[in-house]
Design an enzyme around this catalytic site. Structure first.
Site, PDB file in Angstrom:
ATOM      1  N   ASN A   1       0.764  -1.136  -0.155  1.00 13.30           N
ATOM      2  CA  ASN A   1      -0.086   0.094  -0.025  1.00 13.30           C
ATOM      3  C   ASN A   1       0.739   1.176   0.050  1.00 13.30           C
ATOM      4  OD1 ASN A   1      -2.739   1.683   0.475  1.00 13.30           O
ATOM      5  ND2 ASN A   1      -1.294   2.377   2.191  1.00 13.30           N
TER       6      ASN A   1
ATOM      7  N   ASP B   1      -5.324  21.593   9.455  1.00 11.46           N
ATOM      8  CA  ASP B   1      -5.546  20.735   8.541  1.00 11.46           C
ATOM      9  C   ASP B   1      -6.346  21.396   7.534  1.00 11.46           C
ATOM     10  OD1 ASP B   1      -5.632  17.875   7.851  1.00 11.46           O
ATOM     11  OD2 ASP B   1      -5.627  17.416   9.946  1.00 11.46           O
TER      12      ASP B   1
END
Length: 482
Positions: free
Chosen positions: A169, A283
């Site tokens: 991944n 964020d």
């Protein structure tokens, strides 16, 4: 055209006038963020900071921060070129007869280009620094916002393997630098890296090999953020986007492969028995995500190219670089959503919704309750399950024209009848949910209502001028001086 590496992409952007070299001395602490934020808000160029205080490495930021640069990075003029290739790829039927089998040969050749190619060495191995020979503090890692918990690596391609299947991944997870050899590993609970970590812990725990590559060709970087199914190799998708295999080289100290063209590679491990407070972090929601405990990444080796470029990004109130990457995902994934929900004509995730708060979907409505079926279908998709608000409209609505969407929806809904709520998983960064990772979602049926849906009056006609009058005024318009 596939770019061989990040440097080739930088050269192309500079040739197009899409890159600005900054030679003035700047600090990686807050100053680069402030400059990049101002530039991204006006849809400005990629920035290459050549004189970062305390570092010999240049810093590249906003490289994918416009539609034009995203298209350049993917080697296409329009996203439709990618979606058509996806349509062709997914429309695979078992060939019947010799002629059909012959027709399959070019497609199989294209498929062969997708698979990564293992090579020995590579530019990312120009310098190999083992333990005691490197310090993460030498990297020009940004402190992005004033209340961040520290300096964060924000654009790493993080590689791990599923302990149960051995499949690779690659994701993009922020990494807070703690000291010379350790960082945080911000694996949100729903991410595949976190799934690998949990699998190892369930199997008895121990160390999980991890490698983080910084700076690669744009298609490979982009593949790390694509919302792909579990165990579908992102490097294979990168090969599909590049139309040429990604060359991968084996790491020095861990059992993983990384892109051979990477600028910098951090090798190491996380231990299932170790967690540490990470954050806060400014964020992509435009708010600080709160501190929490996450795995700790121990770096055992650093390799890099000669004169490496440190590629990074910042997130915050939109629009920013990540918005254009998100738009590319939106456009590229349309045919895949249509495979799941064939009635979908188009969809749009506005920048202000930060890609998990709002999705506007237009459909060809065919039966009562069709809009609600689509809402639930979207919430069943891997990443779309986090969508806080799904608004469904008829197929004659331009989903990118939010003025038109608002006008149609607000005229078409009876709120009690046409809004539904459901509970389920929500994005880990959603600070408004009742509990971490769990909360409510809303669907709005903004389509015209039918008698079979309980609307027992005649739906009114929309105001439109006749085509005859429009044509006459079109001819007259140049003479009006308006």
């Amino acid at each position: 055209m596939a770019f061989e590496d990040l440097r080739e992409f930088v050269a192309a952007l500079e040739k197009q006038g899409q890159l600005k070299r900054i030679r003035a001395e700047v600090s990686a602490e807050l100053e680069i963020t402030e400059i990049a934020d101002r530039v991204s808000k006006r849809n400005g160029p990629a920035l290459l900071f050549e004189n970062v205080r305390g570092s010999t490495m240049p810093v590249l930021i906003n490289a994918l921060g416009s539609r034009e640069r995203m298209l350049t990075g993917l080697g296409v003029r329009d996203y439709i070129e990618v979606t058509e290739r996806i349509d062709d790829l997914t429309d695979v039927k078992s060939p019947q007869g010799l002629i059909e089998k012959i027709k399959m040969v070019p497609r199989l050749a294209d498929l062969a280009k997708m698979f990564p190619k293992i090579v020995r060495g590579g530019p990312c191995k120009d310098r190999v620094l083992r333990q005691g020979k490197f310090s993460l503090l030498d990297l020009p890692v940004l402190k992005c916002w004033p209340e961040d918990g520290g300096r964060f690596i924000t654009m790493p391609l993080v590689f791990s393997k599923n302990p149960e299947t051995g499949k690779r991944n690659c994701g993009m997870y922020r990494m807070q630098v703690y000291d010379e050899t350790t960082t945080g590993m911000h694996w949100q609970i729903h991410k595949h890296g976190a799934h690998h970590f949990r699998n190892l812990r369930r199997g008895g725990g121990g160390r999980l090999d991890v490698a983080a590559a910084i700076g690669s060709d744009p298609a490979t970087v982009f593949s790390a953020i694509m919302p792909l199914p579990e165990d579908l190799d992102e490097m294979m998708i990168a090969g599909f986007l590049r139309q040429t295999p990604v060359e991968m080289t084996r790491c020095e100290t861990v059992d993983l492969e990384v892109p051979a063209n990477a600028e910098i590679v951090l090798e190491g491990y996380v231990d299932t028995n170790e967690r540490r407070v990470e954050g806060p972090f400014g964020d992509h929601t435009g708010y600080y995500s709160l501190e929490d405990e996450f795995p700790v990444f121990h770096v055992t080796c650093v390799t890099h190219r000669k004169k490496p470029i440190y590629q990074t990004t910042i997130v915050g109130k939109p629009p920013m670089e990540d918005c254009w990457m998100g738009e590319a995902i939106e456009r590229i994934f349309l045919p895949l959503m249509q495979r799941q929900c064939p009635e979908v004509v188009d969809y749009h995730m506005p920048f202000a919704g930060v890609f998990h708060n709002l999705m506007v979907v237009s459909i060809r409505k065919s039966y009562p309750g069709h809009a609600r079926k689509v809402m639930n279908g979207i919430w069943s998709l891997p990443q779309a399950m986090f969508t806080k608000c799904v608004v469904v409209v008829d197929d004659d609505t331009d989903v990118r024209d939010l003025n038109e969407v608002s006008w149609r929806v607000l005229n078409n809904i009876d709120p009690e009848r046409d809004i539904q709520f459901m509970l389920g998983p929500v994005d880990q960064l959603d600070h408004s949910s009742r509990l971490p990772n769990f909360g409510s979602k809303m669907g709005v049926d903004g389509t015209r209502k039918w008698k079979s849906e309980g609307f027992d009056r005649r739906w009114p006609k929309e105001i439109k001028m006749s085509e005859e009058v429009r044509a006459r005024i079109d001819k007259l318009w140049p003479k009006l001086g308006l």
